[in-house]
Design a protein around this motif. Structure first.
Motif, PDB file in Angstrom:
ATOM      1  N   ASP A   1      -0.778  12.708   3.045  1.00  0.00           N
ATOM      2  CA  ASP A   1      -0.173  11.911   4.104  1.00  0.00           C
ATOM      3  C   ASP A   1       1.319  12.204   4.085  1.00  0.00           C
ATOM      4  OD1 ASP A   1       0.677   9.857   5.854  1.00  0.00           O
ATOM      5  OD2 ASP A   1       0.907   8.494   4.158  1.00  0.00           O
TER       6      ASP A   1
ATOM      7  N   LYS B   1       5.260  11.030  -0.157  1.00  0.00           N
ATOM      8  CA  LYS B   1       6.569  10.457  -0.488  1.00  0.00           C
ATOM      9  C   LYS B   1       6.609   9.808  -1.875  1.00  0.00           C
ATOM     10  CE  LYS B   1       6.512   5.699   1.231  1.00  0.00           C
ATOM     11  NZ  LYS B   1       5.309   5.359   2.033  1.00  0.00           N
TER      12      LYS B   1
ATOM     13  N   ARG C   1      -1.246   3.181  14.931  1.00  0.00           N
ATOM     14  CA  ARG C   1      -0.959   2.206  13.871  1.00  0.00           C
ATOM     15  C   ARG C   1      -0.878   0.800  14.450  1.00  0.00           C
ATOM     16  NH1 ARG C   1       3.321   3.276   8.999  1.00  0.00           N
ATOM     17  NH2 ARG C   1       3.135   1.264   7.986  1.00  0.00           N
TER      18      ARG C   1
ATOM     19  N   ALA D   1      -0.148   9.883  -0.385  1.00  0.00           N
ATOM     20  CA  ALA D   1       1.152   9.654   0.253  1.00  0.00           C
ATOM     21  C   ALA D   1       2.207  10.489  -0.470  1.00  0.00           C
ATOM     22  CB  ALA D   1       1.509   8.170   0.205  1.00  0.00           C
TER      23      ALA D   1
ATOM     24  N   SER E   1      -4.804   3.130   4.686  1.00  0.00           N
ATOM     25  CA  SER E   1      -3.421   3.376   4.304  1.00  0.00           C
ATOM     26  C   SER E   1      -3.170   3.100   2.812  1.00  0.00           C
ATOM     27  CB  SER E   1      -2.517   2.537   5.206  1.00  0.00           C
ATOM     28  OG  SER E   1      -1.185   2.785   4.925  1.00  0.00           O
ATOM     29  N   GLY E   2      -1.942   2.735   2.483  1.00  0.00           N
ATOM     30  CA  GLY E   2      -1.590   2.510   1.064  1.00  0.00           C
ATOM     31  C   GLY E   2      -1.665   1.041   0.708  1.00  0.00           C
ATOM     32  N   GLY E   3      -0.983   0.678  -0.357  1.00  0.00           N
ATOM     33  CA  GLY E   3      -0.830  -0.729  -0.677  1.00  0.00           C
ATOM     34  C   GLY E   3      -1.646  -1.247  -1.848  1.00  0.00           C
TER      35      GLY E   3
ATOM     36  N   GLY F   1      -0.521   5.969  -2.635  1.00  0.00           N
ATOM     37  CA  GLY F   1       0.521   6.687  -3.362  1.00  0.00           C
ATOM     38  C   GLY F   1       0.639   6.105  -4.762  1.00  0.00           C
ATOM     39  N   ARG F   2       1.092   4.861  -4.799  1.00  0.00           N
ATOM     40  CA  ARG F   2       1.321   4.178  -6.074  1.00  0.00           C
ATOM     41  C   ARG F   2       0.076   4.170  -6.965  1.00  0.00           C
ATOM     42  NH1 ARG F   2       5.396   0.484  -6.026  1.00  0.00           N
ATOM     43  NH2 ARG F   2       5.070   0.298  -3.786  1.00  0.00           N
TER      44      ARG F   2
ATOM     45  N   PHE G   1      -1.001  -0.901   7.578  1.00  0.00           N
ATOM     46  CA  PHE G   1      -0.488  -1.075   6.210  1.00  0.00           C
ATOM     47  C   PHE G   1       0.132  -2.466   6.189  1.00  0.00           C
ATOM     48  CE2 PHE G   1       1.961   1.445   2.720  1.00  0.00           C
ATOM     49  CZ  PHE G   1       1.841   0.388   1.855  1.00  0.00           C
TER      50      PHE G   1
ATOM     51  N   SER H   1       1.727  10.303   9.158  1.00  0.00           N
ATOM     52  CA  SER H   1       1.983   8.882   9.436  1.00  0.00           C
ATOM     53  C   SER H   1       3.474   8.629   9.302  1.00  0.00           C
ATOM     54  CB  SER H   1       1.243   7.995   8.434  1.00  0.00           C
ATOM     55  OG  SER H   1      -0.149   8.096   8.605  1.00  0.00           O
TER      56      SER H   1
ATOM     57  N   GLU I   1      -4.513   6.188   2.143  1.00  0.00           N
ATOM     58  CA  GLU I   1      -3.259   6.935   1.949  1.00  0.00           C
ATOM     59  C   GLU I   1      -2.539   6.348   0.747  1.00  0.00           C
ATOM     60  OE1 GLU I   1      -1.953   7.691   6.639  1.00  0.00           O
ATOM     61  OE2 GLU I   1      -1.112   6.018   5.538  1.00  0.00           O
TER      62      GLU I   1
ATOM     63  N   HIS J   1       6.991   6.722  -6.393  1.00  0.00           N
ATOM     64  CA  HIS J   1       8.232   6.118  -5.902  1.00  0.00           C
ATOM     65  C   HIS J   1       9.264   6.018  -7.034  1.00  0.00           C
ATOM     66  CE1 HIS J   1       5.649   5.219  -2.521  1.00  0.00           C
ATOM     67  NE2 HIS J   1       4.881   4.478  -3.271  1.00  0.00           N
TER      68      HIS J   1
HETATM   69  C1  LIG Z   1       4.372   4.588   1.631  1.00  0.00           C
HETATM   70  C2  LIG Z   1       3.165   4.742   2.439  1.00  0.00           C
HETATM   71  C3  LIG Z   1       1.920   4.874   1.823  1.00  0.00           C
HETATM   72  C4  LIG Z   1       1.716   4.758   0.335  1.00  0.00           C
HETATM   73  O1  LIG Z   1       2.008   3.484  -0.117  1.00  0.00           O
HETATM   74  P1  LIG Z   1       1.656   3.044  -1.627  1.00  0.00           P
HETATM   75  O2  LIG Z   1       2.240   1.678  -1.727  1.00  0.00           O
HETATM   76  O3  LIG Z   1       2.334   4.030  -2.502  1.00  0.00           O
HETATM   77  O4  LIG Z   1       0.193   3.081  -1.760  1.00  0.00           O
HETATM   78  C5  LIG Z   1       0.825   5.102   2.631  1.00  0.00           C
HETATM   79  N1  LIG Z   1       0.952   5.196   3.986  1.00  0.00           N
HETATM   80  C6  LIG Z   1       2.131   5.074   4.604  1.00  0.00           C
HETATM   81  C7  LIG Z   1       2.204   5.217   6.077  1.00  0.00           C
HETATM   82  C8  LIG Z   1       3.282   4.837   3.863  1.00  0.00           C
HETATM   83  O5  LIG Z   1       4.452   4.703   4.482  1.00  0.00           O
END
Ligand SMILES: *Cc1c(COP(=O)(O)O)cnc(C)c1O
Length: 422
Positions: free
Chosen positions: A74, A55, A141, A53, A229-231, A275-276, A190, A97, A273, A371
């Motif tokens: 992503d 961002k 989604r 991700a 996805s993320g999370g 990120g964190r 997500f 996404s 996806e 982030h």
């Molecule tokens: C922000 C986001 C992620 C990443 O989320 P994390 O909490 O950093 O894993 C993945 N997919 C989508 C669509 C997001 O908006």
């Protein structure tokens, strides 16, 4: 678990000679080892790919490390797509996404060959209008609504989230997209953020795998991939147990074998996806104590502020702090650690027990690699810091220089009053 920085005081004193604080420092070794563990955890799935991700940490040097580790990206905006392109990502290495998507971003994403993940059923018309066709591979989604629970804990509240389609909508979307020429479908959801439990992905996988079977039966669509996805979160607090990605991968595998394989869908690829989880622990914000203040509370003023790391001010988020060189000193002082914004929420820590801090001490603010820098802003005319990479051989590379006043004034480049301001 005790939190130790990936860098020593001695290294930081050396780095500080060349790069004034505050700065971000990323740990290349940690990033690579973690990406490898993730890949191994899902190696049982033939088509598996992590789409980082962007961002979370939009830096081309970081993206290139992850690219070397086999990750895609992503993206959720035009400039993120542009960065992906600049780093050489293309076609199915890019997942787009986004939500509330400007039509020109759909067009640009397709120009790069990216897989488009539609947030809403109404975007089908927008996409078709913009492109003049519907891509052969497309993702939608899903939002199941309600609250998302693990055991009896409410993890998050999808019913309140702006993202995704209802079941009726995603079903109709698949039928419409198929009629318009789509051949391969993805499903994305997500449902909870920063989950520090090995159960989140397996539970989400169950929901999406069952959905995939149902959608295939009801619409005849070929489900090519499921995007988890993320999370997957990280332990910001020292008392939290970190996720075990191998256990998570195994939990998802079980769900896959119980639900998809018997339905004749053992060829479905998985995507993530994250990120964190990919970057959070492998980036720190390094700042220096420049003032101490004793009024109704004890304050330590540092040279970073919320523009460098917004999470504590924005969400009241906990970020662990190590006072470098005093790792083993007793935490017998209670401080608010503040930045210099004219905002009382500009505090990295409130009532935090720390060792005695002296002016000039270096503080490492942990778990800022995702982030963190990317949520930065310029309030109070504050400038963004540098981002540095601690390489595997111990050397340090600039991966983003610090902003200068000229950068801050750059959008006034059409008027000449700033020309001679030094
Ligand atoms: C922000 C986001 C992620 C990443 O989320 P994390 O909490 O950093 O894993 C993945 N997919 C989508 C669509 C997001 O908006």
């Amino acid at each position: 678990m005790e939190k130790r920085p990936f860098v020593t005081l001695k290294q930081l004193r050396e780095i500080e000679k060349k790069y004034p604080t505050p700065f971000y420092l990323y740990d290349e070794k940690g990033i690579r080892e973690n990406a490898k563990r993730l890949k191994e955890a899902f190696s049982w799935n033939k088509g598996y790919r992590e789409y980082f991700a962007v961002k979370a940490t939009p830096n081309p040097f970081i993206l290139n490390i992850l690219k070397e580790m086999g990750c895609g990206v992503d993206c959720s905006s035009m400039t993120e797509l542009m960065m992906a392109k600049a780093c050489g990502f293309k076609d199915d290495e890019i997942m787009f996404s986004s939500n509330d998507t400007p039509p020109e971003e759909f067009a640009y994403a397709r120009k790069l060959g990216a897989i488009i993940n539609l947030d809403d059923i109404t975007h089908i018309a927008c996409l078709e209008e913009t492109l003049g066709y519907i891509p052969e591979t497309i993702s939608c989604r899903y939002n199941p609504g309600g609250v998302f629970k693990i055991s009896n804990d409410i993890m998050d509240n999808p019913g309140d989230a702006k993202y995704g389609m209802t079941y009726e909508q995603i079903r109709e979307a698949f039928i419409t997209l198929k009629a318009k020429g789509a051949k391969h479908f993805g499903i994305h959801a997500f449902l909870a953020s920063n989950t520090v439990t090995n159960e989140y992905y397996p539970m989400l996988a169950r929901i999406l795998f069952e959905l995939a079977v149902k959608l295939k039966e009801e619409t005849g669509a070929h489900i090519a991939f499921v995007n988890l996805s993320g999370g997957v979160g990280i332990p910001y607090r020292p008392d939290q147990e970190p996720n075990d990605i191998a256990v998570i991968g195994e939990g998802v595998r079980k769900a896959y074998e119980e639900i998809l394989v018997p339905a004749g869908m053992g060829d479905v690829s998985l995507c993530t996806e994250l990120g964190r989880f990919m970057l959070g622990p492998y980036g720190v914000l390094v700042t220096k104590a420049i003032h101490e203040k004793h009024t109704y509370k004890e304050y330590i003023g540092v040279d970073a502020c919320a523009v460098n790391l917004m999470r504590p001010a924005m969400y009241g988020a906990y970020h662990h702090i190590t006072v470098m060189g005093k790792e083993d000193a007793p935490a017998d002082h209670m401080y608010d650690v503040t930045g210099s914004l004219c905002e009382n929420n500009d505090k990295f820590a409130i009532d935090r027990m720390l060792p005695r801090i002296d002016r000039g001490d270096l503080l490492v603010i942990h778990d800022a690699g995702a982030h963190g820098f990317s949520m930065g802003y310029n309030y109070n005319g504050k400038l963004r810091s540098a981002e540095l990479l601690l390489k595997e051989d111990g050397s340090v590379e600039t991966i983003r220089r610090a902003e200068t006043p000229a950068d801050y004034f750059a959008t006034f480049d059409f008027c000449d009053i700033f020309k001679d301001v030094q």
